[in-house]
Enzyme design. Structure first.
Site, PDB file in Angstrom:
ATOM      1  N   GLU A  40       0.827  -1.220   0.000  1.00 44.59           N
ATOM      2  CA  GLU A  40       0.000   0.000   0.000  1.00 44.59           C
ATOM      3  C   GLU A  40       0.858   1.266   0.000  1.00 44.59           C
ATOM      4  OE1 GLU A  40      -3.234  -0.041   2.855  1.00 44.59           O
ATOM      5  OE2 GLU A  40      -3.281   2.140   2.915  1.00 44.59           O
ATOM      6  N   LYS A  51      -7.152  -0.927  11.638  1.00 45.14           N
ATOM      7  CA  LYS A  51      -6.544  -1.357  10.365  1.00 45.14           C
ATOM      8  C   LYS A  51      -5.332  -0.479  10.072  1.00 45.14           C
ATOM      9  CE  LYS A  51      -6.032  -1.417   5.699  1.00 45.14           C
ATOM     10  NZ  LYS A  51      -5.227  -0.508   4.867  1.00 45.14           N
ATOM     11  N   ASP A  69       4.609 -14.295  11.579  1.00 40.33           N
ATOM     12  CA  ASP A  69       3.287 -14.723  11.128  1.00 40.33           C
ATOM     13  C   ASP A  69       2.294 -13.576  11.338  1.00 40.33           C
ATOM     14  OD1 ASP A  69       0.755 -15.815  10.965  1.00 40.33           O
ATOM     15  OD2 ASP A  69       1.239 -17.618  12.100  1.00 40.33           O
ATOM     16  N   HIS A 111      -2.504  10.963  -0.478  1.00 39.56           N
ATOM     17  CA  HIS A 111      -2.659   9.742  -1.272  1.00 39.56           C
ATOM     18  C   HIS A 111      -2.672  10.011  -2.759  1.00 39.56           C
ATOM     19  CE1 HIS A 111      -4.435   6.659   1.770  1.00 39.56           C
ATOM     20  NE2 HIS A 111      -3.238   7.076   2.073  1.00 39.56           N
TER      21      HIS A 111
HETATM   22  C1  MEV Z   1      -5.667   3.290   5.326  1.00 43.70           C
HETATM   23  O1  MEV Z   1      -4.937   2.160   4.918  1.00 43.70           O
HETATM   24  C2  MEV Z   1      -5.642   3.437   6.828  1.00 43.70           C
HETATM   25  C3  MEV Z   1      -6.561   4.516   7.403  1.00 43.70           C
HETATM   26  O2  MEV Z   1      -7.903   4.318   6.915  1.00 43.70           O
HETATM   27  C4  MEV Z   1      -6.523   4.397   8.909  1.00 43.70           C
HETATM   28  C5  MEV Z   1      -7.534   5.253   9.642  1.00 43.70           C
HETATM   29  O3  MEV Z   1      -8.596   5.566   9.078  1.00 43.70           O
HETATM   30  O4  MEV Z   1      -7.257   5.565  10.822  1.00 43.70           O
HETATM   31  C6  MEV Z   1      -6.144   5.896   6.951  1.00 43.70           C
END
Ligand code: MEV
Length: 429
Positions: free
Chosen positions: A82, A269, A285, A383
């Site tokens: 990513e 995430k 892992d 981004h």
């Molecule tokens: C993107 O890979 C991760 C984010 O969505 C994390 C978040 O929203 O805190 C930017």
């Protein structure tokens, strides 16, 4: 580490970056060759690692810079598909290093092996019998893996957890016995599974039940790592927001992730973006770390933010992250995979505890960067630059064309593949 060589690292090309790491004394001449060769996994090794192997699947491998963790500087290896993750980690680490860096606490490194027993006639009586035979159980478990005992590790404690039948979800009684095992530098899946399976017959005879399975638990609650950072508001100010506003908005971003599982999932995430990248790069892992982290996030009965951001008495922003981190520095693919071996070397061959400190700090930094961007300019601004670059490459741009198409695409109204192709076609040959 001679950091002046790493200035504007992201603007260099790959060869220049490798040279810069060598000039900064982070890698050796031999490492330079290994990197130039993309840390290639030999065919024979790959073939022995999995079944039905037909190819090797590559991921970009980069370094998170500026990390200061418990007073030590690191260039952190990250394997990741990513865009923006490594840039975000490095920019967070830069701010946090100006604030004194990350401080970490690794409580202990004890893994859990579970033996699940069913058809146990009396759960409470069986629990007591198991606890009364703790020494015998530990001895039998340790006899099943004497080499770890010789090195100072092994099974150290026994726990018994009766789980009563639940009519609502239609489950019967279970007695779950936990072995607490010190696996030292290894994550220890094989050690744990061997011990857990070895004591099944003995537990059956003690409890008059039937063993259903013996396996490690990835919910490694006896192997927690915590990172903390404290950032003065003077380091948080942006063009459109004062430092106090950024601090308060970061705290609110955390609060919504504490109460709303929909937001918590995305918030966590983002943390795992950094954690998985280092876990993967170091040959660990990542599925087990993911599973353990999310289970820990739900430990209160509701899935919540793994990080906590608050205001210190002096007005600083304080962040903490605690997660189960059952990683290792030996065993599994770590000693055979060239990329994993390289990563450990790049980090100065840390102990498992030190590696936990590094990984949990990257997770905290990653979260700081993500929520700081979200509550200020938003993440799309950052981004879009990288998105434009991938569009330029997808459109067929090569070499210097990539930057030219990317720049023109960023200025265009419609940032999409068709526009990228149009721009490319209009470039002089
Ligand atoms: C993107 O890979 C991760 C984010 O969505 C994390 C978040 O929203 O805190 C930017």
């Amino acid at each position: 580490m001679e950091k002046q060589h790493l200035h504007k690292f992201y603007q260099k090309n790959r060869t220049e970056r490798i040279e810069a790491l060598a000039a900064a004394n982070i890698i050796s001449e031999e490492d330079k060759l290994a990197l130039t060769d993309h840390l290639a996994l030999p065919e024979e090794t790959a073939n022995h690692m999995i079944e039905n192997q037909i190819a090797t699947y590559q991921l970009p491998y980069g370094v998170g810079l500026n990390f200061l963790i418990d007073g030590k500087e690191y260039a952190v290896p990250m394997a990741m598909e990513e865009p923006s993750v490594i840039a975000a980690a490095s920019s967070a680490a830069k701010i946090i290093s100006q604030a004194g860096g990350f401080e970490t606490t690794i409580q202990e490194r004890t893994m859990i092996g579970q033996i699940v027993l069913k058809d146990v006639p009396d759960l409470e009586a069986a629990k007591q019998v198991v606890l009364d035979h703790t020494e015998d159980i530990l001895q039998k478990a340790n006899e099943a893996h004497p080499s770890i005992v010789k090195r100072g590790g092994g099974a150290k404690a026994v726990e018994a957890r009766p789980i009563a039948a639940d009519d609502q979800v239609q489950t019967p009684d279970f007695l779950v016995v936990h072995l607490h095992i010190e696996t030292l530098e290894a994550m220890g899946a094989n050690i744990i599974d061997t011990m857990a399976e070895a004591i099944k017959p003995y537990l059956e005879s003690l409890t008059n039940g039937a063993a259903l399975m013996g396996i490690l638990s990835n919910y490694a609650t006896e192997c927690l790592a915590t990172a903390r950072c404290q950032i003065p508001v003077s380091l948080l100010a942006r063009a459109d927001y004062s430092g106090e506003e950024v601090r308060d908005r970061i705290i609110e971003a955390c609060q919504i992730a504490i109460v709303d599982p929909y937001r918590a999932t995305t918030h966590n995430k983002g943390i795992m973006n950094g954690i998985d990248a280092v876990v993967l790069a170091t040959g660990n892992d990542f599925r087990s770390i993911e599973a353990g982290a999310h289970a820990y996030a739900a430990r209160s009965g509701q899935y919540r933010s793994l990080t906590n951001w608050t205001k210190a008495e002096n007005g600083d922003l304080v962040g903490t992250l605690t997660i189960p981190l059952a990683i290792g520095t030996v065993g599994g693919s770590i000693s055979i995979h060239p990329g994993a071996k390289f990563s450990h070397k790049l980090l100065g061959n840390p102990s498992a505890k030190e590696l936990e400190s590094i990984i949990v700090s990257v997770g905290l930094g990653q979260n700081f960067s993500a929520i700081k961007a979200l509550v200020t300019e938003g993440i799309q601004k950052g981004h879009m630059g990288l998105h434009a670059k991938s569009l330029a490459i997808s459109a067929g741009a090569k070499g210097e064309q990539v930057d030219v198409v990317t720049e023109k695409l960023k200025q265009s109204k419609n940032m999409n593949l068709a526009t990228a192709k149009e721009i490319l076609e209009q470039l002089p040959n």
